[in-house]
Scaffold this motif. Structure first.
Motif, PDB file in Angstrom:
ATOM      1  N   GLY A 158      57.824   1.234 -63.463  1.00  0.00           N
ATOM      2  CA  GLY A 158      58.495   0.196 -62.674  1.00  0.00           C
ATOM      3  C   GLY A 158      58.276   0.398 -61.179  1.00  0.00           C
ATOM      4  N   LYS A 159      58.366   1.646 -60.728  1.00  0.00           N
ATOM      5  CA  LYS A 159      58.173   1.922 -59.299  1.00  0.00           C
ATOM      6  C   LYS A 159      56.699   1.759 -58.911  1.00  0.00           C
ATOM      7  N   ASN A 160      55.780   2.153 -59.790  1.00  0.00           N
ATOM      8  CA  ASN A 160      54.352   1.932 -59.531  1.00  0.00           C
ATOM      9  C   ASN A 160      54.089   0.433 -59.352  1.00  0.00           C
ATOM     10  N   ALA A 161      54.622  -0.366 -60.279  1.00  0.00           N
ATOM     11  CA  ALA A 161      54.428  -1.818 -60.208  1.00  0.00           C
ATOM     12  C   ALA A 161      55.093  -2.404 -58.963  1.00  0.00           C
ATOM     13  N   LEU A 162      56.209  -1.829 -58.564  1.00  0.00           N
ATOM     14  CA  LEU A 162      56.925  -2.329 -57.387  1.00  0.00           C
ATOM     15  C   LEU A 162      56.114  -2.095 -56.110  1.00  0.00           C
ATOM     16  N   THR A 163      55.543  -0.906 -55.979  1.00  0.00           N
ATOM     17  CA  THR A 163      54.716  -0.632 -54.792  1.00  0.00           C
ATOM     18  C   THR A 163      53.480  -1.531 -54.792  1.00  0.00           C
ATOM     19  N   VAL A 164      52.884  -1.745 -55.967  1.00  0.00           N
ATOM     20  CA  VAL A 164      51.729  -2.649 -56.064  1.00  0.00           C
ATOM     21  C   VAL A 164      52.150  -4.068 -55.663  1.00  0.00           C
ATOM     22  N   ALA A 165      53.313  -4.504 -56.142  1.00  0.00           N
ATOM     23  CA  ALA A 165      53.788  -5.862 -55.817  1.00  0.00           C
ATOM     24  C   ALA A 165      53.957  -6.040 -54.309  1.00  0.00           C
ATOM     25  N   VAL A 166      54.474  -5.014 -53.655  1.00  0.00           N
ATOM     26  CA  VAL A 166      54.639  -5.087 -52.195  1.00  0.00           C
ATOM     27  C   VAL A 166      53.273  -5.164 -51.518  1.00  0.00           C
ATOM     28  N   ARG A 167      52.370  -4.298 -51.917  1.00  0.00           N
ATOM     29  CA  ARG A 167      51.057  -4.270 -51.257  1.00  0.00           C
ATOM     30  C   ARG A 167      50.299  -5.578 -51.495  1.00  0.00           C
ATOM     31  N   ARG A 168      50.495  -6.173 -52.670  1.00  0.00           N
ATOM     32  CA  ARG A 168      49.817  -7.438 -52.969  1.00  0.00           C
ATOM     33  C   ARG A 168      50.389  -8.612 -52.168  1.00  0.00           C
ATOM     34  N   ARG A 169      51.561  -8.440 -51.610  1.00  0.00           N
ATOM     35  CA  ARG A 169      52.158  -9.496 -50.787  1.00  0.00           C
ATOM     36  C   ARG A 169      51.816  -9.342 -49.308  1.00  0.00           C
ATOM     37  N   ALA A 170      51.083  -8.294 -48.962  1.00  0.00           N
ATOM     38  CA  ALA A 170      50.848  -8.016 -47.529  1.00  0.00           C
ATOM     39  C   ALA A 170      50.153  -9.185 -46.832  1.00  0.00           C
ATOM     40  N   ALA A 171      49.169  -9.808 -47.485  1.00  0.00           N
ATOM     41  CA  ALA A 171      48.418 -10.886 -46.824  1.00  0.00           C
ATOM     42  C   ALA A 171      49.329 -12.085 -46.549  1.00  0.00           C
ATOM     43  N   GLU A 172      50.013 -12.543 -47.606  1.00  0.00           N
ATOM     44  CA  GLU A 172      50.840 -13.748 -47.445  1.00  0.00           C
ATOM     45  C   GLU A 172      52.013 -13.511 -46.481  1.00  0.00           C
ATOM     46  N   TRP A 173      52.679 -12.381 -46.647  1.00  0.00           N
ATOM     47  CA  TRP A 173      53.849 -12.101 -45.809  1.00  0.00           C
ATOM     48  C   TRP A 173      53.428 -11.841 -44.364  1.00  0.00           C
ATOM     49  N   GLY A 174      52.309 -11.153 -44.184  1.00  0.00           N
ATOM     50  CA  GLY A 174      51.829 -10.877 -42.827  1.00  0.00           C
ATOM     51  C   GLY A 174      51.504 -12.176 -42.101  1.00  0.00           C
ATOM     52  N   ALA A 175      50.827 -13.088 -42.825  1.00  0.00           N
ATOM     53  CA  ALA A 175      50.477 -14.387 -42.228  1.00  0.00           C
ATOM     54  C   ALA A 175      51.737 -15.178 -41.877  1.00  0.00           C
ATOM     55  N   ALA A 176      52.809 -14.948 -42.631  1.00  0.00           N
ATOM     56  CA  ALA A 176      54.074 -15.654 -42.373  1.00  0.00           C
ATOM     57  C   ALA A 176      54.914 -14.950 -41.309  1.00  0.00           C
ATOM     58  N   GLY A 177      54.423 -13.806 -40.818  1.00  0.00           N
ATOM     59  CA  GLY A 177      55.158 -13.105 -39.765  1.00  0.00           C
ATOM     60  C   GLY A 177      56.305 -12.258 -40.273  1.00  0.00           C
ATOM     61  N   VAL A 178      56.277 -11.926 -41.564  1.00  0.00           N
ATOM     62  CA  VAL A 178      57.332 -11.073 -42.125  1.00  0.00           C
ATOM     63  C   VAL A 178      56.694  -9.758 -42.578  1.00  0.00           C
ATOM     64  N   ARG A 179      57.097  -8.656 -41.949  1.00  0.00           N
ATOM     65  CA  ARG A 179      56.548  -7.357 -42.361  1.00  0.00           C
ATOM     66  C   ARG A 179      57.242  -6.866 -43.637  1.00  0.00           C
ATOM     67  N   LEU A 180      56.482  -6.136 -44.448  1.00  0.00           N
ATOM     68  CA  LEU A 180      56.982  -5.676 -45.749  1.00  0.00           C
ATOM     69  C   LEU A 180      56.383  -4.308 -46.042  1.00  0.00           C
ATOM     70  N   ASN A 181      57.236  -3.314 -46.250  1.00  0.00           N
ATOM     71  CA  ASN A 181      56.776  -1.948 -46.513  1.00  0.00           C
ATOM     72  C   ASN A 181      57.639  -1.308 -47.600  1.00  0.00           C
TER      73      ASN A 181
END
Ligand code: NAD
Length: 257
Positions: A158-181
């Motif tokens: 679950g935690k492996n998938a969670l970190t992957v989910a965050v990293r996979r959102r980096a492009a969309e969230w970054g373009a929207a101006g919302v940082r995610l780590n």
């Protein structure tokens, strides 16, 4: 003053984060099973919807920060629930609150993963089918190969998938101006760790293992990093995972980073 939602706000790392944010003058909207502004069970669809709607109501649809801490440890007998809260519930909350974060000021989100996220490779993650189909009834069977340790398997997957989910959102969230780590704690003194340490399957490993910094972390030491990641000093930090584990990862995997 900024408005920040914190899941898992009633205990441990989430409670320490809420306290630190309030002490710094921010407005906190806490989400937890109980003793929270928004009581909600993130294990199930209705609770996830209640959590998102409850936060949106209280912030009028505009959120500056989110810290997702709610989670269950590997000792929990209902192994499906571990992945339902730690992965599916957490992803539902971050995605559900993304539109509100987009409207926030210098908005950022921090997701509490774990060093356990590195205990398996994404290619070996048993939850991929449940994640791709959205069928959470597949979880228990998917982690059954873990035998007596299927709770740990569900937790790490679950935690492996969670970190992957965050990293996979980096492009969309970054373009929207919302940082995610993500932050990836090692052993931190909370009720979750105490319960795991009392479990006959996991207790010895927890008690017997000493990090290079020979103690457990304090919840506020994780909260401090989460607050840094939310704030303006972390303006270029995005899509990253920060290990806070007293040096265990460096000890066990010095060549992998
Ligand atoms: P904790 O048990 O003190 O706090 C977790 C909180 O999550 C509790 O208040 C609990 O009520 C809430 N929660 C659990 N299930 C929920 C549900 N279905 N819906 C809503 N809320 C729910 O534990 P903690 O150690 O502070 O854990 C916080 C996060 O840190 C978790 O995601 C955990 O996996 C992670 N973590 C903890 C450690 C550690 O050693 N303590 C290590 C690595 C990662």
């Amino acid at each position: 003053i900024s408005t920040v939602a914190v899941t898992g706000s009633a205990s441990g790392i989430g409670a320490a984060t809420a306290t630190r944010l309030r002490d710094a003058g921010h407005r906190v909207i806490g989400v937890d099973l109980r003793s929270a502004d928004v009581p909600a069970d993130l294990a199930a669809t209705e609770g996830r919807t209640a959590a998102v709607e409850g936060v949106l109501d209280r912030c009028d649809g505009v959120l500056d920060g989110l810290v997702a801490c709610a989670g269950l440890g590997p000792h929990v007998d209902d192994v499906a629930r571990i992945a339902q809260v730690n992965y599916f519930g957490t992803v539902a909350v971050i995605d559900g609150l993304f539109p509100a974060l987009r409207k926030g000021t210098a908005a950022a989100a921090v997701v509490v993963s774990s060093v356990a996220s590195t205990h398996l490779k994404w290619e070996e993650n048993p939850l991929t089918e449940a994640i791709e189909t959205g069928d959470e009834s597949l979880i228990a069977e998917a982690v059954a190969a873990g035998g007596d340790y299927r709770g740990q398997f569900a937790y790490a997957a679950g935690k492996n998938a969670l970190t992957v989910a965050v990293r996979r959102r980096a492009a969309e969230w970054g373009a929207a101006g919302v940082r995610l780590n993500t932050v990836a704690p090692g052993s931190v003194d909370t009720p979750l760790l105490a319960a795991t340490a009392e479990d006959p399957r996991y207790g010895e490993a927890i008690r017997g293992f000493t990090a290079p910094i020979p103690r457990h972390g304090r919840p506020d030491e994780i909260a401090a990093l989460a607050c840094y990641l939310l704030g303006p000093d972390a303006g270029f930090v995005h899509g990253a995972q920060f290990v806070v584990d007293g040096g265990i990862d460096a000890l066990l995997r010095p060549t992998v980073f």
